[in-house]
Write a protein that holds these residues in place. Structure first.
Motif, PDB file in Angstrom:
ATOM      1  N   HIS A 116     -59.545 -77.178 -32.752  1.00 29.57           N
ATOM      2  CA  HIS A 116     -60.868 -77.749 -32.563  1.00 29.57           C
ATOM      3  C   HIS A 116     -61.751 -77.402 -33.757  1.00 29.57           C
ATOM      4  O   HIS A 116     -61.599 -76.360 -34.395  1.00 29.57           O
ATOM      5  CB  HIS A 116     -61.493 -77.301 -31.235  1.00 29.57           C
ATOM      6  N   LEU A 117     -62.647 -78.320 -34.077  1.00 27.76           N
ATOM      7  CA  LEU A 117     -63.552 -78.154 -35.203  1.00 27.76           C
ATOM      8  C   LEU A 117     -64.806 -77.450 -34.724  1.00 27.76           C
ATOM      9  O   LEU A 117     -65.517 -77.938 -33.839  1.00 27.76           O
ATOM     10  CB  LEU A 117     -63.897 -79.519 -35.806  1.00 27.76           C
ATOM     11  N   ARG A 118     -65.091 -76.295 -35.312  1.00 27.91           N
ATOM     12  CA  ARG A 118     -66.217 -75.484 -34.891  1.00 27.91           C
ATOM     13  C   ARG A 118     -67.529 -76.059 -35.425  1.00 27.91           C
ATOM     14  O   ARG A 118     -67.569 -76.728 -36.460  1.00 27.91           O
ATOM     15  CB  ARG A 118     -66.053 -74.040 -35.381  1.00 27.91           C
ATOM     16  N   ASP A 119     -68.607 -75.757 -34.706  1.00 29.72           N
ATOM     17  CA  ASP A 119     -69.931 -76.200 -35.137  1.00 29.72           C
ATOM     18  C   ASP A 119     -70.297 -75.572 -36.476  1.00 29.72           C
ATOM     19  O   ASP A 119     -69.873 -74.451 -36.782  1.00 29.72           O
ATOM     20  CB  ASP A 119     -70.996 -75.792 -34.107  1.00 29.72           C
ATOM     21  N   GLN A 120     -71.112 -76.298 -37.236  1.00 32.51           N
ATOM     22  CA  GLN A 120     -71.656 -75.765 -38.482  1.00 32.51           C
ATOM     23  C   GLN A 120     -73.049 -75.216 -38.158  1.00 32.51           C
ATOM     24  O   GLN A 120     -74.071 -75.825 -38.424  1.00 32.51           O
ATOM     25  CB  GLN A 120     -71.741 -76.867 -39.542  1.00 32.51           C
ATOM     26  N   ARG A 121     -73.061 -74.022 -37.546  1.00 31.94           N
ATOM     27  CA  ARG A 121     -74.328 -73.419 -37.143  1.00 31.94           C
ATOM     28  C   ARG A 121     -74.381 -71.974 -37.593  1.00 31.94           C
ATOM     29  O   ARG A 121     -73.370 -71.277 -37.609  1.00 31.94           O
ATOM     30  CB  ARG A 121     -74.501 -73.460 -35.624  1.00 31.94           C
ATOM     31  N   GLU A 122     -75.593 -71.530 -37.933  1.00 33.43           N
ATOM     32  CA  GLU A 122     -75.780 -70.139 -38.320  1.00 33.43           C
ATOM     33  C   GLU A 122     -75.513 -69.237 -37.125  1.00 33.43           C
ATOM     34  O   GLU A 122     -75.875 -69.542 -35.992  1.00 33.43           O
ATOM     35  CB  GLU A 122     -77.217 -69.936 -38.821  1.00 33.43           C
ATOM     36  N   GLY A 123     -74.852 -68.107 -37.378  1.00 31.44           N
ATOM     37  CA  GLY A 123     -74.663 -67.115 -36.338  1.00 31.44           C
ATOM     38  C   GLY A 123     -73.376 -67.236 -35.563  1.00 31.44           C
ATOM     39  O   GLY A 123     -73.160 -66.482 -34.617  1.00 31.44           O
ATOM     40  N   ILE A 124     -72.486 -68.192 -35.925  1.00 28.37           N
ATOM     41  CA  ILE A 124     -71.187 -68.261 -35.260  1.00 28.37           C
ATOM     42  C   ILE A 124     -70.108 -67.956 -36.277  1.00 28.37           C
ATOM     43  O   ILE A 124     -70.290 -68.128 -37.477  1.00 28.37           O
ATOM     44  CB  ILE A 124     -70.934 -69.630 -34.588  1.00 28.37           C
ATOM     45  N   TRP A 125     -68.965 -67.515 -35.772  1.00 31.63           N
ATOM     46  CA  TRP A 125     -67.860 -67.142 -36.640  1.00 31.63           C
ATOM     47  C   TRP A 125     -67.185 -68.389 -37.206  1.00 31.63           C
ATOM     48  O   TRP A 125     -66.977 -69.371 -36.511  1.00 31.63           O
ATOM     49  CB  TRP A 125     -66.862 -66.306 -35.836  1.00 31.63           C
TER      50      TRP A 125
END
Length: 494
Positions: free
Chosen positions: A211-220
């Motif tokens: 799965h493609l992870r979100d491009q958000r600050e604060g996640i690995w």
């Protein structure tokens, strides 16, 4: 992202839920959190929040430093600065004062990211700093030392005189000592173990679910393809329970069979400390389009030979290839996963479908990328952010390509089709259908994430485009500006 009042309050209330008898002793902290001043600022008086770290080695000893100002042996710690969380503040202080690298520390399964203790102690006046006597509300977090051999300490000379490793029973803080001794009976033994679990899901035919992870600050590992999974909570009775809970939260309806431990991996958290991961392997053969992804951008099957085309979380490619080598598929993937020429009616010419992003900034300028000089197609030429559809619907392809190529986040409902180009490059070339989508809303700043394909992103006035623009890109832009939904190119000389 600076520390927030809501984070401090939530951490405090979770701690008091475990230690309700301490609510009265922490009345000053609760009053501080109800006030108007910043609770973690050292300028807030008569008291403010600080953080410290109990670093435990494999002999169940706790690192103490000799504090030059007070002459006391203390766990490393200090004031909050521009830290993301209280835990991050404790980690930073421990590393700054002792020279230990963040990657040499990891969380404990007993406490994870929660404080083991919140202590209240008095601080004498410091006229040199213009500080009167006040109180510290000290949030104490527990870390295990990862290496078996102690790393060389580099003490912060201005504040630290020496360092010692003390047995639990000799820990100088009475409240921390009592809680450490209690936790030792619950397995706090100084030996690192996995606190995260992930699922290496395959279909038995050589495909792996990513799965493609979100491009958000604060996640690995933002914006990468990764395994499903996540971190343990104190309520989870085992790491398999952690994984099944995470799967249920991330992809309801995904029923994975035969989850068994496969490998131990290690990642790095967003704050830099080590995260041991237990990887489970399991089987599923469903269609990702039929399940609802609650976290991340998209869910897809991939084969090992396509991994080099993806931006993967660290170490994932080697993990998948190792499993694939150990478990060669018994048969090819189901026919539904392949597009064969003989599936089309006789006389049909199969087309290549490409998606293209028409993105405007607040000045009505259009985003174009300069293709790498060595690109097999249109080198040194400006082009839309674009990609070819795999076995996926076009808008999902657009969202994936925007994330992979430029780190842009686009939601499906914010996309509209504004033009279609039907083209053929030469009489022998496969015909192409170019779908041009406009994203009305997006987040992120265009970044060069695939430098072997695109070397620069730039916003251009559509009335003043550079000379070197892909011809059908220029035609599509002209069509969008004129309100035309369709154009064609190359068919006259086919």
């Amino acid at each position: 992202m600076p520390l927030t009042l809501s984070h401090i309050r939530a951490t405090t209330e979770a701690y008091l839920a475990r230690h309700p008898n301490e609510r009265e002793s922490l009345a000053g902290l609760l009053s501080l959190l109800d006030g108007a001043d910043a609770p973690a600022s050292r300028a807030t008086l008569p008291g403010h929040v600080t953080c410290s770290a109990a670093v435990i080695d494999r002999e169940q000893r706790v690192l103490h430093i000799g504090h030059k100002v007070t002459g006391l042996l203390l766990a490393p710690g200090g004031h909050v600065e521009d830290d993301r969380t209280l835990l991050a503040a404790a980690l930073r202080e421990a590393c700054e004062e002792t020279g230990i690298r963040p990657g040499d520390l990891c969380l404990t399964p007993q406490f994870l990211g929660a404080p083991i203790d919140i202590d209240v102690h008095d601080i004498d006046a410091n006229p040199a700093k213009g500080e009167g006597s006040h109180q510290h509300f000290d949030f104490r977090f527990v870390f295990y030392l990862v290496p078996e051999q102690h790393p060389q300490l580099t003490l912060h000379d201005e504040e630290v005189a020496d360092a010692r490793w003390l047995e639990f029973a000799d820990v100088r803080s009475p409240t921390l000592r009592a809680k450490l001794l209690d936790a030792r009976d619950q397995g706090l033994d100084g030996r690192p173990e996995p606190v995260n679990a992930s699922a290496l899901i395959h279909d038995g035919h050589g495909r792996y679910l990513l799965h493609l992870r979100d491009q958000r600050e604060g996640i690995w590992a933002p914006g990468t393809f990764a395994l499903l999974g996540g971190g343990r909570t104190v309520e989870d009775i085992s790491l398999e329970a952690t994984l099944r809970r995470e799967l249920a939260e991330e992809v309801p309806g995904l029923e994975v069979n035969g989850l068994t431990p496969y490998a131990l991996e290690e990642a790095t958290s967003v704050d830099g400390f080590a995260v041991p991961i237990q990887v489970f392997v399991g089987r599923w053969s469903g269609d990702p389009e039929t399940v609802e992804l609650q976290e991340g951008v998209l869910l897809r099957w991939f084969t090992p030979d396509t991994l080099e085309q993806l931006r993967l979380s660290p170490g994932l490619g080697d993990l998948i290839r190792r499993h694939a080598a150990e478990h060669p598929p018994a048969s090819s993937p189901p026919a539904t996963s392949r597009l064969l020429r003989d599936e089309a009616p006789e006389g049909t010419e199969l087309h290549i479908v490409g998606v293209h992003l028409y993105l405007e900034d607040n000045h009505s300028r259009i985003l174009l990328g300069l293709r790498h000089p060595d690109s097999a197609y249109a080198g040194n030429t400006w082009h839309f952010l674009a990609g070819h559809c795999e076995r996926e619907e076009a808008i999902s392809c657009l969202i994936r390509e925007a994330q992979e190529e430029a780190g842009l986040i686009i939601e499906p409902g914010d996309v509209e089709l504004v033009h279609l180009v039907h083209l053929v490059d030469s009489p022998s070339a496969r015909p192409r259908i170019g779908l041009v989508f406009r994203a009305r809303i997006w987040s992120g700043t265009p970044a060069v994430l695939e430098p072997d394909r695109c070397v620069e992103w730039r916003w251009w006035n559509p009335k003043d485009l550079p000379a070197a623009v892909v011809p059908y890109t220029r035609q599509a832009i002209d069509g969008v500006l004129a309100g035309r939904l369709y154009s064609q190119m190359g068919w006259d000389g086919r």
